[in-house]
Motif scaffolding. Structure first.
Motif, PDB file in Angstrom:
ATOM      1  N   LEU A 174       0.864  -1.179   0.000  1.00 22.09           N
ATOM      2  CA  LEU A 174       0.000   0.000   0.000  1.00 22.09           C
ATOM      3  C   LEU A 174       0.902   1.231   0.000  1.00 22.09           C
ATOM      4  O   LEU A 174       1.416   1.634   1.037  1.00 22.09           O
ATOM      5  N   ASP A 175       1.117   1.819  -1.175  1.00 21.73           N
ATOM      6  CA  ASP A 175       1.970   3.003  -1.259  1.00 21.73           C
ATOM      7  C   ASP A 175       1.161   4.252  -0.927  1.00 21.73           C
ATOM      8  O   ASP A 175      -0.063   4.208  -0.758  1.00 21.73           O
ATOM      9  N   ALA A 176       1.842   5.390  -0.852  1.00 23.48           N
ATOM     10  CA  ALA A 176       1.193   6.638  -0.433  1.00 23.48           C
ATOM     11  C   ALA A 176       0.095   7.059  -1.398  1.00 23.48           C
ATOM     12  O   ALA A 176      -0.951   7.576  -0.983  1.00 23.48           O
ATOM     13  N   SER A 177       0.311   6.836  -2.698  1.00 20.14           N
ATOM     14  CA  SER A 177      -0.688   7.252  -3.685  1.00 20.14           C
ATOM     15  C   SER A 177      -1.970   6.448  -3.541  1.00 20.14           C
ATOM     16  O   SER A 177      -3.078   7.004  -3.577  1.00 20.14           O
ATOM     17  N   ARG A 178      -1.835   5.137  -3.367  1.00 24.31           N
ATOM     18  CA  ARG A 178      -3.039   4.311  -3.237  1.00 24.31           C
ATOM     19  C   ARG A 178      -3.684   4.475  -1.860  1.00 24.31           C
ATOM     20  O   ARG A 178      -4.889   4.273  -1.714  1.00 24.31           O
ATOM     21  N   ARG A 179      -2.911   4.854  -0.876  1.00 23.48           N
ATOM     22  CA  ARG A 179      -3.513   5.185   0.420  1.00 23.48           C
ATOM     23  C   ARG A 179      -4.486   6.353   0.253  1.00 23.48           C
ATOM     24  O   ARG A 179      -5.554   6.371   0.861  1.00 23.48           O
ATOM     25  N   ILE A 216      -1.230   9.994  -9.092  1.00 22.67           N
ATOM     26  CA  ILE A 216      -2.555   9.573  -8.630  1.00 22.67           C
ATOM     27  C   ILE A 216      -3.173  10.570  -7.644  1.00 22.67           C
ATOM     28  O   ILE A 216      -4.357  10.916  -7.780  1.00 22.67           O
ATOM     29  N   PRO A 217      -2.441  11.085  -6.633  1.00 20.08           N
ATOM     30  CA  PRO A 217      -3.083  12.005  -5.685  1.00 20.08           C
ATOM     31  C   PRO A 217      -3.690  13.238  -6.353  1.00 20.08           C
ATOM     32  O   PRO A 217      -4.841  13.601  -6.074  1.00 20.08           O
TER      33      PRO A 217
END
Length: 716
Positions: free
Chosen positions: A230-235, A339-340
């Motif tokens: 779970l990387d920061a973008s998908r978080r 993504i963010p």
């Protein structure tokens, strides 16, 4: 001929439209209206609205109230706000422009008039000219926080979404009360369009998510449940989905995978914000994703046009668009670092004001699913219904429920006799008109409390005229509609009204409502155009009860034609990926009018032509065109001068633009002349040094080229 100058607007204004009581219009189309009142010159927003109208496929018009008359516009019974019946009203305010006591007076006037209007009002606080506004800003925001039909927007939120480093334009402020740069008007207009869409479009009801490389990085079937990350973008995607769920949007998983692998992945990652209990449904198998989405719609009784589907794979999204075109399919950017920002600019996830029922929707759908499972497994449908412990509370509407009632009229499609849509302001007016009555219906059973899920609107005039009867699909199949009709018959008899008169107006989705009415009153109906009118003796319904075996028609149906507004018609993904900053939007607006190379003699002409085409709403302009012949007027002259200043870095005298017969080519030449005069001594010396370094042949060739340009007739 140029119009005379308006006394209250410094120097310039738009042409007055016939019969508009002093308002100024730029017509695009009469469908959706932005009615704008402002304490400063707001007309530079119009090109921004026009640009976005093309992207969201919404024909619209922009109507501007007289300059700096916000209170008058709010109060005027024939003004642009009062006469707007489809669209949004927009009030743009700078606290600098208001007197010491006016913020409080403005807030009081908004509260008083909001209930009289039929469209939402966006109150937008814009950047101050200088300094900080102090406590007045907070007081204004708090005083309007809970006013039905009013939504707040301020420059802090605009700066978060579309930051502009230097929003103020001192030159524009001085000459025409245009206080902001063109870039900031792009940011402001875009934020207003986003807010207008959030207020007026049908909401999403379900978001379906892929798993591998969407909810986490990696493939759980190959990397193993512990191997995905779970990387920061998908978080951020997880956190956004949790917010949408809290707002009442259902979440589902649709993934081509072994279900056990997915379940083990969630078990191995308790740190993930999204967990299994947050998903109302899941389709994890090796079937095609379009088929799984269609099956979800059938199981939940929802239309596919209320679905969004998020996947990392553009091919999967394309297959969904091909096979289930009503579903909004969104492919995440391949660069996970983007993504963010992409999620911040997915307009479809912008939120309108929420109700308690919105927040409880996910939990109530779990009750709906449990209800469906037990009903299908029951031996006797009659015994099952008797075991429901159904509680249907029918009560007069109160002010606390206005927002929810308006929301139900906008959202309910299947069990809705007439599909009359109403805003909060219209419901409030109905509450106070002393003629019509409005009942709310709250439903609960042993599977859960579904909240306010039904609305009844009627008036009694000799007969009881039933105007609106609607129920959420979550409470169909329980006999609630029968209890409502029995209660209406009691109300009719109590008021000496011998009949209940109502109409069933067919729509692509309201077959359940029409079938219900036909099942209880077939002998009392007759065709009237496309509708069917029923005149039912009140005595015939006093003992009405649901007979489960006879009335299967009240169960929800799916697969009908889409609603008028279809989310999938808008390319939200393109907007989020490519039109996510004021600079990108501004560039795209200019690119629409970019002229192919070779049409103009210089880059100055080319850039100036793009500015003219945008300001004058022309598909293209020619070097020989005149600004006023193409529709230019005094306020557009000011906007032209400002854009020339921002684009070319020179102060263009207004008199130059007003020169009789001046062509685009000639104005470009003047701009180049002003640029040359503005060269610093250092730059001038560098130019001389360059000339001195040239050979005699190079100098002669340069001069020959200039002579040839000078002898070429203008416009050829």
């Amino acid at each position: 001929m140029e119009p005379a100058l308006h006394a209250t607007r410094p120097f310039f204004f738009y042409r007055r439209s016939t019969g508009s009581r002093g308002c100024y219009r730029l017509m695009i189309d009469s469908s959706f209206r932005f009615a704008i009142a402002s304490t400063f010159t707001a007309e530079p927003l119009e090109p921004v609205f026009r640009f976005w109208a093309e992207h969201v496929h919404e024909r619209c018009e922009a109507v501007f109230a007289p300059y700096n008359q916000p209170l008058q516009t709010l109060l005027d019974p024939a003004g642009v706000f009062a006469t707007n019946h489809r669209g949004v009203n927009i009030l743009l305010v700078r606290l600098d422009d208001l007197g010491t006591h006016q913020p409080g007076e403005l807030a009081a006037t908004v509260r008083e008039t909001a209930r009289l209007r039929t469209v939402p009002l966006i109150v937008c606080l814009c950047p101050p000219a200088s300094g900080t506004p102090g406590s007045a800003e907070q007081e204004l925001r708090e005083s309007l926080a809970h006013v039905p039909g009013v939504m707040w927007l301020d420059y802090h939120e605009i700066a978060r979404l579309y930051p502009v480093s230097s929003p103020l334009h001192e030159h524009g402020e001085t000459i025409a009360r245009i206080p902001y740069t063109e870039l900031y008007y792009c940011a402001l207009g875009t934020a207003l369009v986003r807010r207008a869409l959030a207020l007026t479009r049908p909401p999403l009801k379900l978001i379906a998510l892929d798993c591998d490389d969407t909810l986490w990085r990696g493939i759980c079937g190959e990397d193993g449940p512990a191997g995905v990350v779970l990387d920061a973008s998908r978080r951020k995607l997880h956190e956004l989905m949790l917010r949408k769920r809290a707002e009442g949007v259902l979440l589902a998983m649709v993934s081509r995978n072994n279900e056990q692998d997915v379940l083990q992945t969630f078990a191995a990652h308790p740190e993930m914000p999204l967990q299994l209990e947050h998903f109302t449904a899941r389709k994890i198998n090796w079937e095609e994703k379009p088929d799984n989405l269609a099956e979800l719609a059938r199981e939940l009784g929802l239309g596919l046009d209320s679905f969004a589907f998020i996947d990392d794979n553009p091919k999967e999204c394309a297959e969904v668009r091909e096979n289930e075109p009503e579903v909004l399919a969104i492919a995440l950017p391949p660069d996970e670092g983007r993504i963010p920002a992409f999620l911040d600019h997915l307009w479809v996830f912008d939120s309108a004001p929420l109700t308690a029922e919105d927040r409880a929707r996910a939990a109530s759908y779990q009750g709906v699913q449990e209800f469906g499972r037990e009903m299908r497994n029951s031996v006797s449908l009659r015994d099952f219904v008797r075991s429901l412990q159904l509680d249907a509370r029918i009560q007069p509407l109160t002010t606390d429920d206005v927002r929810r009632v308006a929301q139900l009229t906008q959202r309910t499609n299947q069990f809705n006799l007439t599909t009359i849509r109403r805003t909060e302001a219209e419901i409030t007016a109905l509450l106070n008109d002393g003629v019509r009555q409005c009942w709310t219906v709250r439903v609960a059973d042993r599977f859960g409390d579904y909240g306010l899920t039904g609305v009844v609107i009627f008036e009694i005039d000799g007969a009881l005229h039933l105007e609106t009867l609607l129920l959420s699909c979550r409470v169909l199949g329980r006999g609630v509609e029968h209890r409502i009709m029995a209660r209406l018959s009691e109300e009719a008899l109590r008021n000496d009204a011998g009949a209940i008169v109502t109409r069933a107006v067919p729509t692509p989705k309201n077959q359940p409502a029409r079938q219900f009415l036909e099942s209880i009153a077939a002998d009392y109906g007759e065709a009237e155009g496309d509708a069917r009118v029923y005149r039912i003796p009140a005595e015939a319904l006093t003992a009405l009860e649901w007979q489960p075996e006879l009335h299967e028609a009240s169960r929800p149906v799916t697969g009908a034609a889409p609603r008028r507004f279809n989310h999938s018609a808008i390319d939200y993904g393109y907007i989020a990926a490519h039109l996510n900053s004021a600079a990108a939007i501004h560039a795209a607006m200019l690119d629409r009018h970019r002229i192919p190379a070779g049409v103009f003699a210089s880059e100055t002409e080319n850039q100036l032509a793009a500015i003219w085409a945008d300001l004058l709403q022309q598909a293209a302009v020619q070097p020989s065109d005149n600004f006023f012949d193409l529709g230019g007027h005094s306020l557009l002259v000011v906007m032209l001068v400002m854009r020339v200043r921002d684009t070319f870095g020179i102060e263009l005298p207004v008199d130059d633009v007003y020169t009789p017969g001046l062509t685009l080519s000639e104005l470009a030449t003047r701009i180049e002349g002003y640029q040359l005069r503005a060269v610093s001594p250092e730059e001038y010396q560098a130019l001389l040094d360059r000339i001195e370094s040239m050979s005699d042949e190079e100098v002669e060739a340069l001069l020959a080229g200039q002579d040839q340009d000078a002898q070429t007739p203008s416009g050829t």
